[in-house]
Enzyme design. Structure first.
Site, mmCIF file in Angstrom:
data_model
loop_
_atom_site.group_PDB
_atom_site.id
_atom_site.type_symbol
_atom_site.label_atom_id
_atom_site.label_comp_id
_atom_site.label_asym_id
_atom_site.label_seq_id
_atom_site.Cartn_x
_atom_site.Cartn_y
_atom_site.Cartn_z
ATOM 1 N N HIS A 27 0.827 -1.207 0.000
ATOM 2 C CA HIS A 27 0.000 0.000 0.000
ATOM 3 C C HIS A 27 0.866 1.263 0.000
ATOM 4 O O HIS A 27 0.741 2.122 -0.873
ATOM 5 C CB HIS A 27 -0.900 -0.030 1.239
ATOM 6 C CG HIS A 27 -1.734 1.190 1.426
ATOM 7 N ND1 HIS A 27 -3.072 1.225 1.138
ATOM 8 C CD2 HIS A 27 -1.424 2.432 1.873
ATOM 9 C CE1 HIS A 27 -3.542 2.430 1.387
ATOM 10 N NE2 HIS A 27 -2.561 3.184 1.847
ATOM 11 N N GLU A 28 1.745 1.355 0.992
ATOM 12 C CA GLU A 28 2.579 2.549 1.098
ATOM 13 C C GLU A 28 3.471 2.705 -0.120
ATOM 14 O O GLU A 28 3.732 3.812 -0.581
ATOM 15 C CB GLU A 28 3.424 2.513 2.383
ATOM 16 C CG GLU A 28 2.610 2.604 3.673
ATOM 17 C CD GLU A 28 1.652 3.786 3.716
ATOM 18 O OE1 GLU A 28 1.953 4.836 3.111
ATOM 19 O OE2 GLU A 28 0.585 3.647 4.338
ATOM 20 N N HIS A 59 1.826 4.616 -2.810
ATOM 21 C CA HIS A 59 1.931 6.069 -2.623
ATOM 22 C C HIS A 59 3.293 6.556 -3.093
ATOM 23 O O HIS A 59 3.418 7.585 -3.756
ATOM 24 C CB HIS A 59 1.788 6.436 -1.144
ATOM 25 C CG HIS A 59 0.387 6.356 -0.621
ATOM 26 N ND1 HIS A 59 -0.666 7.012 -1.220
ATOM 27 C CD2 HIS A 59 -0.122 5.728 0.462
ATOM 28 C CE1 HIS A 59 -1.770 6.770 -0.523
ATOM 29 N NE2 HIS A 59 -1.468 5.994 0.499
HETATM 30 ZN ZN LIG Z 1 -2.685 5.267 2.031
#
Ligand SMILES: [Zn+2]
Length: 706
Positions: A502-503, A506
Site C-alpha cells: 500500500h505505502e 503512494h
Molecule cells: Zn494510504
C-alpha cells in the site's frame, strides 16, 4: 485490511504529537546563518538533506527565514506594475516558498519519524508561525485581486488543461480561506486557524503520550499461554526497554496488541489490553482528548458557517470526488447493511464455538480477534505464525521492487552515500526503464518511541519542472513493522505485507509524478487509488511465486497455502467492513454537527452507533478520542479509503481482463493516474484510463458482500 494515512508532502497539517509548552531557553537563541545547513547549498548527493549536519536548533531560524523570503516573493508579485497574467501571478505564486519548503519538508518528517521533546517544543513555535504565514498569503487582498483578475478572464486565456486546473484550484483556495470575507470575519478566521493548529497538536500529543503509557505488564509465564515465541520475545524486549527485565509488556501498538488479542488465552488479560487501546484519550486525565476534540469540532463548524457552508463536511466535500455529505452518507449506507448482516453471522459462528467449548460467556469485543483466529484456523488451517516465515521483510522488499519493474520498468539501487535521519533508514535510487533517475526513496521500517504509530508515505521534496528540468522527488516510506529478534529476521504478518504494498503505491505515485507545477491538488478520495491498487497484487499466486519464499529454506509458499489464503481473504470481512464503516459514520456525524458545545463525547458516539444498529461486540476502528485521521485531511474524509477502493477494485479489473503484469494497462495507469493525479480533474483522468466511470461491483465482490 488496515489502511494507513497518506501524508501530503509538505502540508503543515502533518504536524503531530506536540505539547503546548513554552520553548526551552536553550532553543531560543538564534543560530548564525553561517552554520545553519538550510542556509547554504547542501552539497550532498542529489541535493538531499544533510542530516549529519542538521540540528534541532537549525529549524526555527530557517523556518523564520523561509517565511520572510516567501513573503518577499509574494510582495514582488503584488508590486508588479504589469496587469496580472497567468505567468506573472499564478505561475509566479507557484514558484514562491521553496526555501520554506526545504526546511518544513525535513522538519515535519522528523517530527513524525524521530520526534522528541525538543522537536515537539519547537513545533509549538513553528506551527502557529506557519499557520499565520499561510493566512497572510491567503488573506492578502492585493494578491487575491490579481488571482481573481486572471480567474475572471480564464476563458479567454487559452490555458492548457493543467494551467486551468492550477488556476481554478488557486482561486478556490483563496475563496475557501476567506478571501471574499469582510475584515472582521477575516480576523475571526485567523484566530480560528491559529487555535485549530494548536489544538490538533495537542490532540496528537495526548494520543502519543496515551499510546506510550498504555500497556499491560505480565510477570507470570502462565499468562503468556497461546502466544507465539516471536511475540513473547518482543514483549520481553519491550519490558527490558521499560526497565522491567524478566517481565513481558504488551502495548497499544498494533504489532503488540493484535497478536495478544489473537492468541492470548487469558480472557481477562485480553480485556485489559483491549481497554489500553480503546480508552486512549478518554481517561479523564491530563491527556484526555474529549474537550480538545469538542473545541476542534466547534471551531471547524464555526469556520464553515463563516464561509457560507452548512457544516464542515459540506465545506470539505466540495473539493472531493464525492462532492456532498449526502453522497457520502448514501454511499456508506449502501455498504452498511450487507456488511452488518455479515458481521452478525460471524458473531453467531463465534458464539457457537464458545458454546461448543463450554465457555459459558457471551462473546465480547475483546474476544473477537481470538475467536476469529480460532475460526480461521479451523476453517482454513491458517495461522499467522505459519505464514510469517514466507514474508521475510527483505524478500517482500525485493518482491515489490520486481513488481515495479514488471509493470513500469523501474530499477532500485541502494545508495549508502545519501545522509539519513536515523541509522535504520535505507536509501534507494529509483531509475526509469530508460535509466533516467526518477527520484530517491528512503525506507524506515521498525517501531521506536520517537516514531508515531502506523505507516505513511511522505517526503522531503516533491517534484516539478525547474527551467525545463524535472526536480527529483525525495520520498519516504515509514512503517512500524515487526522487528527482527535474535536470529529471526523481520517476518511480516499478511497485514504488514499489505501495508507495505500500500505505502509503496503512494511512493510510486510521488516518484512517477510528472508535475509541471509544484502545486498539485488531488482530491483526498482519489489519493488512495495508487496505493490501494498495489494491494491487489500482494496475494495473487503469480506474484507470491516471485516473493513469498520461506526465509530459511527458500521454498516458495505452497500452492495449498495460497489457496487457503485466497479463500480466507473473505473471512471476517463483515467485521473488517463494519469496524471501518463505523469510523466513517462517526467522522461524518461529528462533521455534520452545527456545534459540539453541549455534546457529551461518549454519549454522542454511542448514540450515533446505535442509530446504525452497530452491535456491541464491535467498536468503530477508531473511537473519537484517538481518531488521529480526523485531525488532518481525513476529517469528513475517512470514507475516502473505501471510496478509493471502488476505484482500485475497478482499476485492477483492467489487469485481470488482460494479464497481471500487462505493460499496456500499466502504461495507461501510469500516464493518466500516477503521473497526473492532482493536476487535472480526477474523474476525468480515471475515465481516460478506464474508458468509463468506475463500477461498484468489483468492490462488493472482493469483500464477498455481493
Ligand atoms: Zn494510504
Amino acid at each position: 485490511m488496515k489502511k494507513k494515512t497518506v501524508a501530503t508532502l509538505f502540508a503543515p497539517v502533518l504536524l503531530a504529537a506536540v505539547l503546548c509548552l513554552p520553548l526551552a531557553p536553550s532553543l531560543r537563541g538564534e543560530t548564525a546563518a553561517g552554520d545553519n545547513p538550510f542556509f547554504v547549498p547542501y552539497n550532498t548527493p542529489f541535493d538531499t538533506p544533510p542530516f549529519d549536519r542538521i540540528q534541532n536548533a537549525h529549524f526555527l531560524p530557517a523556518v523564520q527565514e523561509g517565511i520572510k523570503r516567501q513573503q518577499a516573493e509574494i510582495d514582488a508579485i503584488v508590486a508588479d506594475p504589469k496587469p496580472a497574467s497567468f505567468q506573472n501571478t499564478i505561475e509566479a505564486l507557484d514558484n514562491t516558498g521553496k526555501f520554506l519548503e526545504r526546511v518544513t519538508g525535513v522538519f515535519f518528517s522528523n517530527l513524525e519519524a524521530v520526534t522528541g521533546k525538543e522537536l515537539q517544543e519547537i513545533a509549538t513555535q513553528v506551527a502557529p508561525l506557519i499557520s499565520a504565514h499561510q493566512d497572510n498569503i491567503l488573506l492578502n487582498e492585493k494578491l487575491f485581486a490579481r488571482v481573481k483578475a486572471v480567474y475572471d478572464r480564464r476563458a479567454r486565456l487559452k490555458l492548457s488543461v493543467t494551467q486551468l486546473y492550477l488556476l481554478e484550484s488557486d482561486y478556490r483556495q483563496f475563496v475557501r480561506n476567506g478571501a471574499l470575507l469582510d475584515e472582521k470575519q477575516k480576523a475571526r478566521l485567523r484566530d480560528i486557524n491559529r487555535d485549530l493548529s494548536l489544538l490538533k497538536l495537542r490532540f496528537n500529543d495526548n494520543l502519543l503520550a496515551e499510546t506510550n503509557s498504555s500497556y499491560i505488564v505480565i510477570d507470570s509465564k502462565d499468562d503468556l499461554a497461546g502466544l507465539p515465541d516471536g511475540v513473547i520475545a518482543e514483549a520481553a524486549g519491550t519490558a527490558e526497554s521499560l526497565g522491567l527485565p524478566g517481565k513481558w509488556v504488551f502495548t497499544a501498538q498494533k504489532t503488540s496488541w493484535i497478536p495478544f488479542l489473537q492468541y492470548g488465552r487469558k480472557r481477562d488479560l485480553r480485556e485489559g489490553l483491549y481497554a489500553c487501546w480503546f480508552m486512549r484519550g478518554d481517561r479523564d486525565n491530563d491527556q484526555d482528548n474529549k474537550a480538545v476534540l469538542q473545541k476542534i469540532i466547534n471551531l471547524r463548524a464555526e469556520r464553515s458557517h463563516l464561509l457560507g457552508y452548512k457544516n464542515f463536511a459540506q465545506f470539505t466535500l466540495e473539493e472531493r470526488m464525492a462532492k456532498t455529505p449526502e453522497a457520502v452518507n448514501s454511499f456508506l449506507a449502501r455498504l452498511w447493511q450487507p456488511s452488518l448482516e455479515r458481521a452478525k453471522s460471524e458473531r453467531a459462528e463465534m458464539q457457537k464455538l464458545i458454546d461448543a467449548e463450554k465457555g459459558n460467556f457471551k462473546l465480547a469485543s475483546w474476544d473477537w480477534w481470538y475467536y476469529a483466529e480460532k475460526l480461521r484456523k479451523a476453517k482454513y488451517d491458517l495461522d499467522d505464525s505459519a505464514l510469517r516465515p514466507y514474508f521475510e521483510l527483505g524478500n517482500v522488499t525485493s518482491g515489490i521492487f520486481t513488481l515495479s519493474e514488471k509493470l513500469y520498468g523501474l530499477k532500485f539501487t541502494a545508495n549508502r552515500a545519501v545522509p539519513v535521519y536515523h541509522p535504520e533508514v535505507s536509501v534507494y535510487e529509483v531509475k526509469d526503464a530508460d535509466e533516467r533517475l526518477l527520484g530517491i526513496l528512503y525506507m524506515d521500517f521498525f517501531p521506536r518511541d520517537s516514531k508515531r504509530g502506523g505507516a505513511w508515505t511522505g517526503g522531503f521534496r516533491g517534484s516539478w519542472y525547474e527551467k525545463g528540468r524535472r526536480v527529483l522527488p525525495l520520498v519516504t516510506v515509514t512503517c512500524n513493522f515487526t522487528k527482527p529478534t535474535g536470529d529471526t529476521p523481520s517476518l511480516l504478518s499478511i497485514d504488514e505485507v499489505l501495508t507495505f504494498f500500500h505505502e509503496f503505491g503512494h511512493a510510486l505515485n510521488t516518484l512517477m509524478a510528472d508535475n509541471r507545477f509544484r502545486t498539485t491538488n488531488a482530491p483526498w478520495d482519489s489519493v488512495e487509488l495508487p496505493s490501494q491498487i498495489m494491494e491487489h497484487w500482494t496475494l495473487e499466486p503469480e506474484m507470491l511465486n516471485i516473493y513469498a519464499r520461506h526465509y530459511k529454506t527458500g521454498e516458495v509458499i505452497p500452492a495449498a497455502l495460497v489457496e487457503k489464503l485466497k479463500a480466507s481473504s473473505l473471512f471476517n470481512q463483515g467485521f473488517e467492513t463494519v469496524e471501518f464503516l463505523a469510523a466513517c459514520i462517526l467522522d461524518m456525524a461529528w462533521h455534520t454537527l452545527d456545534s459540539a458545545a453541549n455534546v457529551n463525547v461518549d454519549n454522542f458516539e454511542s448514540k450515533t452507533m446505535a442509530a446504525f444498529g452497530l452491535i456491541p461486540e464491535i467498536l468503530p476502528r477508531y473511537r473519537s478520542t484517538y481518531f488521529a485521521h480526523i485531525m488532518d485531511g481525513y476529517a469528513s474524509g475517512y470514507y475516502s479509503y473505501i471510496w478509493a477502493e471502488v476505484l482500485d477494485c475497478d482499476a485492477f479489473e483492467a489487469f485481470k481482463e488482460t494479464s497481471l503484469f500487462d505493460r499496456k494497462t500499466a502504461a495507461a495507469f501510469r500516464k493518466y493516474i500516477l503521473e497526473r493525479l492532482g493536476t487535472e480533474d480526477a474523474m476525468t483522468l480515471y475515465k481516460k484510463f478506464r474508458g468509463r466511470e468506475p463500477k461498484i461491483e468489483p468492490l462488493l465482490k472482493k469483500r464477498g458482500l455481493l
